[in-house]
Design an enzyme around this catalytic site. Structure first.
Site, PDB file in Angstrom:
ATOM      1  N   LYS A 113       0.824  -1.209   0.000  1.00  0.00           N
ATOM      2  CA  LYS A 113       0.000   0.000   0.000  1.00  0.00           C
ATOM      3  C   LYS A 113       0.857   1.259   0.000  1.00  0.00           C
ATOM      4  O   LYS A 113       0.464   2.285  -0.536  1.00  0.00           O
ATOM      5  CB  LYS A 113      -0.992  -0.008   1.165  1.00  0.00           C
ATOM      6  CG  LYS A 113      -2.098  -1.035   0.963  1.00  0.00           C
ATOM      7  CD  LYS A 113      -3.339  -0.766   1.794  1.00  0.00           C
ATOM      8  CE  LYS A 113      -4.433  -1.771   1.438  1.00  0.00           C
ATOM      9  NZ  LYS A 113      -5.569  -1.763   2.359  1.00  0.00           N
ATOM     10  N   LYS A 195      -4.613 -11.577  -6.958  1.00  0.00           N
ATOM     11  CA  LYS A 195      -5.888 -11.829  -6.270  1.00  0.00           C
ATOM     12  C   LYS A 195      -7.006 -10.899  -6.735  1.00  0.00           C
ATOM     13  O   LYS A 195      -6.752  -9.775  -7.160  1.00  0.00           O
ATOM     14  CB  LYS A 195      -5.712 -11.759  -4.741  1.00  0.00           C
ATOM     15  CG  LYS A 195      -5.740 -10.366  -4.134  1.00  0.00           C
ATOM     16  CD  LYS A 195      -6.089 -10.408  -2.633  1.00  0.00           C
ATOM     17  CE  LYS A 195      -6.367  -8.981  -2.154  1.00  0.00           C
ATOM     18  NZ  LYS A 195      -6.947  -8.834  -0.864  1.00  0.00           N
ATOM     19  N   LYS A 198     -11.230  -5.943  -4.165  1.00  0.00           N
ATOM     20  CA  LYS A 198     -12.409  -5.093  -4.338  1.00  0.00           C
ATOM     21  C   LYS A 198     -12.073  -3.666  -4.714  1.00  0.00           C
ATOM     22  O   LYS A 198     -12.947  -2.924  -5.127  1.00  0.00           O
ATOM     23  CB  LYS A 198     -13.343  -5.177  -3.143  1.00  0.00           C
ATOM     24  CG  LYS A 198     -12.849  -4.778  -1.800  1.00  0.00           C
ATOM     25  CD  LYS A 198     -13.998  -5.077  -0.837  1.00  0.00           C
ATOM     26  CE  LYS A 198     -13.620  -5.215   0.597  1.00  0.00           C
ATOM     27  NZ  LYS A 198     -12.878  -4.093   1.122  1.00  0.00           N
TER      28      LYS A 198
HETATM   29  P1  ATP Z   1      -8.889  -4.223  -0.901  1.00  0.00           P
HETATM   30  O1  ATP Z   1      -8.783  -4.561  -2.341  1.00  0.00           O
HETATM   31  O2  ATP Z   1      -9.618  -2.927  -0.644  1.00  0.00           O
HETATM   32  O3  ATP Z   1      -7.620  -4.375  -0.133  1.00  0.00           O
HETATM   33  P2  ATP Z   1      -9.939  -6.813  -0.319  1.00  0.00           P
HETATM   34  O4  ATP Z   1     -10.704  -7.285  -1.500  1.00  0.00           O
HETATM   35  O5  ATP Z   1      -8.623  -7.423  -0.051  1.00  0.00           O
HETATM   36  O6  ATP Z   1      -9.891  -5.248  -0.304  1.00  0.00           O
HETATM   37  P3  ATP Z   1     -10.668  -6.843   2.469  1.00  0.00           P
HETATM   38  O7  ATP Z   1     -11.711  -6.016   3.104  1.00  0.00           O
HETATM   39  O8  ATP Z   1      -9.259  -6.451   2.688  1.00  0.00           O
HETATM   40  O9  ATP Z   1     -10.901  -7.013   0.925  1.00  0.00           O
HETATM   41  O10 ATP Z   1     -10.883  -8.336   2.912  1.00  0.00           O
HETATM   42  C1  ATP Z   1     -12.054  -8.919   3.384  1.00  0.00           C
HETATM   43  C2  ATP Z   1     -11.869 -10.409   3.535  1.00  0.00           C
HETATM   44  O11 ATP Z   1     -11.885 -11.035   2.247  1.00  0.00           O
HETATM   45  C3  ATP Z   1     -10.538 -10.803   4.161  1.00  0.00           C
HETATM   46  O12 ATP Z   1     -10.746 -11.885   5.031  1.00  0.00           O
HETATM   47  C4  ATP Z   1      -9.690 -11.213   3.010  1.00  0.00           C
HETATM   48  O13 ATP Z   1      -8.705 -12.134   3.384  1.00  0.00           O
HETATM   49  C5  ATP Z   1     -10.712 -11.841   2.089  1.00  0.00           C
HETATM   50  N1  ATP Z   1     -10.337 -11.751   0.684  1.00  0.00           N
HETATM   51  C6  ATP Z   1     -10.070 -10.611   0.007  1.00  0.00           C
HETATM   52  N2  ATP Z   1      -9.792 -10.864  -1.278  1.00  0.00           N
HETATM   53  C7  ATP Z   1      -9.873 -12.211  -1.411  1.00  0.00           C
HETATM   54  C8  ATP Z   1      -9.678 -13.097  -2.522  1.00  0.00           C
HETATM   55  N3  ATP Z   1      -9.364 -12.654  -3.713  1.00  0.00           N
HETATM   56  N4  ATP Z   1      -9.842 -14.428  -2.314  1.00  0.00           N
HETATM   57  C9  ATP Z   1     -10.165 -14.892  -1.112  1.00  0.00           C
HETATM   58  N5  ATP Z   1     -10.357 -14.113  -0.025  1.00  0.00           N
HETATM   59  C10 ATP Z   1     -10.218 -12.795  -0.156  1.00  0.00           C
END
Ligand code: ATP
Ligand code: LTN
Length: 330
Positions: A113, A195, A198
């Site tokens: 980040k 990955k 979001k």
């Molecule tokens: P950002 O992109 O804003 O960092 P993010 O998609 O990683 O967001 P978070 O709010 O950080 O989402 O994570 C919420 C939950 O979803 C966490 O437990 C994280 O480990 C899980 N998670 C996020 N992305 C994935 C993915 N691609 N596959 C499986 N689990 C995920």
């Protein structure tokens, strides 16, 4: 009586993706039947990168509604908004004084980040995992269901709990991560080596759990695969592996079973059926979400009740912490 405590949180940024759902939230759902579960929309974490206030405000309630829409039931678990429980910030301050700058600086997410937001490497970004540790430790949590990307943060929470317990006396339960064997990392549809995230700007890379059916179908049809024609799960086939993982997670069938059924059917048929299975899984969630988001007062009342329950537990831990470190009772 002796049920274990489960805690997890999600940031109200972007949209809730299929990755979040498969990797984390679907496990939250299963666990609410068996454990004391506490789940939070972690809005304070979202502040570590710049947010537009009106959008953040909307997202916080929207994520709250989404969690209820997937089936988290306020009668079975505690659901609340992190900033409504001030004990999180209080414990974070104290834990800060037991966290080394070196260990916080080594966190992969902090390094990533910092790269992505070069002109806003703020203290909060570095403190992110300490706030996360406070979230978890306040509730004497045994299990933390998260995706694989959060493993390192969980290690830090454990280190902080053990450090504190060793300096004083047992105070915090040392939490264990709960990471699914399959689906812990759902990948981007357009770049299956990374990955699904979001906050990805490429809208074709992610599926939001409230995307309409046509959009889901079209994104899956456009998903990057490879130039072979065989559906099988093996190294070097990131795109197909990812689609098989998704298919298996939403249908409840095993990857082996699906791979043998679709092996020679061609990618078009395979993608079509993956798309239909995803649509079938997400459709009811989308409908419930639309009902819930229309009733803001109800959502706020559920959030308020959740925050009261959470605060009661958090207070108890914080009082214990204050006593151990030598603060004077009020
Ligand atoms: P950002 O992109 O804003 O960092 P993010 O998609 O990683 O967001 P978070 O709010 O950080 O989402 O994570 C919420 C939950 O979803 C966490 O437990 C994280 O480990 C899980 N998670 C996020 N992305 C994935 C993915 N691609 N596959 C499986 N689990 C995920
Ligand atoms: N950092 C987590 C979100 C989060 C969390 C938590 C998860 C904040 N506090 C406590 C589990 C327990 C993420 O998923 N990105």
């Amino acid at each position: 009586m002796n049920k274990k405590t489960v805690y997890s949180g999600i940031q109200p940024t972007g949209c809730l993706t299929l990755g979040n759902y498969i990797g984390a939230v679907s496990n939250w759902l299963k666990m609410q039947e068996e454990y004391n579960c506490i789940y939070s929309v972690v809005d304070l974490h979202a502040l570590t990168v710049r947010q537009e206030p009106a959008e953040l405000r909307k997202n916080i309630l929207s994520f709250f509604a989404l969690l209820m829409a997937v089936g988290l039931d306020p009668q079975k678990c505690i659901l609340y908004i992190q900033s409504h429980v001030p004990e999180h910030c209080e414990l974070t301050w104290i834990l800060n004084c037991y966290t080394y700058i070196g260990e916080a600086g080594r966190m992969t997410q902090f390094k990533e980040k910092s790269q992505r937001h070069k002109n806003n490497i703020n203290m909060g970004l570095m403190d992110y995992p300490v706030l996360m540790a406070a979230d978890i430790l306040l509730y004497q949590t045994h299990l933390v269901p998260v995706g694989a990307d959060q493993k390192q943060h969980l290690e830090l929470s454990r280190d902080l709990a053990e450090r504190f317990n060793n300096i004083y006396s047992p105070t915090f339960v040392v939490p264990e991560p709960y990471i699914p064997k399959q689906g812990a990392k759902i990948c981007s549809l357009t770049d299956p080596a990374s990955k699904m995230s979001k906050s990805d700007e490429d809208k074709n890379a992610t599926i939001s759990i409230i995307d309409p059916p046509e959009l889901i179908m079209s994104k899956i049809k456009k998903a990057v695969t490879d130039s072979e024609k065989i559906v099988e799960y093996r190294e070097g086939k990131d795109g197909i592996n990812n689609l098989l993982t998704i298919f298996s997670a939403v249908s409840g069938r095993t990857i082996e079973e699906l791979a043998s059924e679709y092996r020679d059917k061609g990618y078009a048929k395979f993608k079509n059926d993956v798309g239909e299975a995803v649509v079938e899984c997400l459709c009811p969630i989308r409908q419930r979400y639309q009902e819930l988001i229309a009733d803001k007062n109800y959502l706020l009342s559920v959030a308020r009740e959740g925050a009261e329950k959470a605060s009661r537990i958090a207070r108890k831990t914080l009082r214990k912490v204050h006593r151990k470190i030598g603060l004077v009772e009020r």
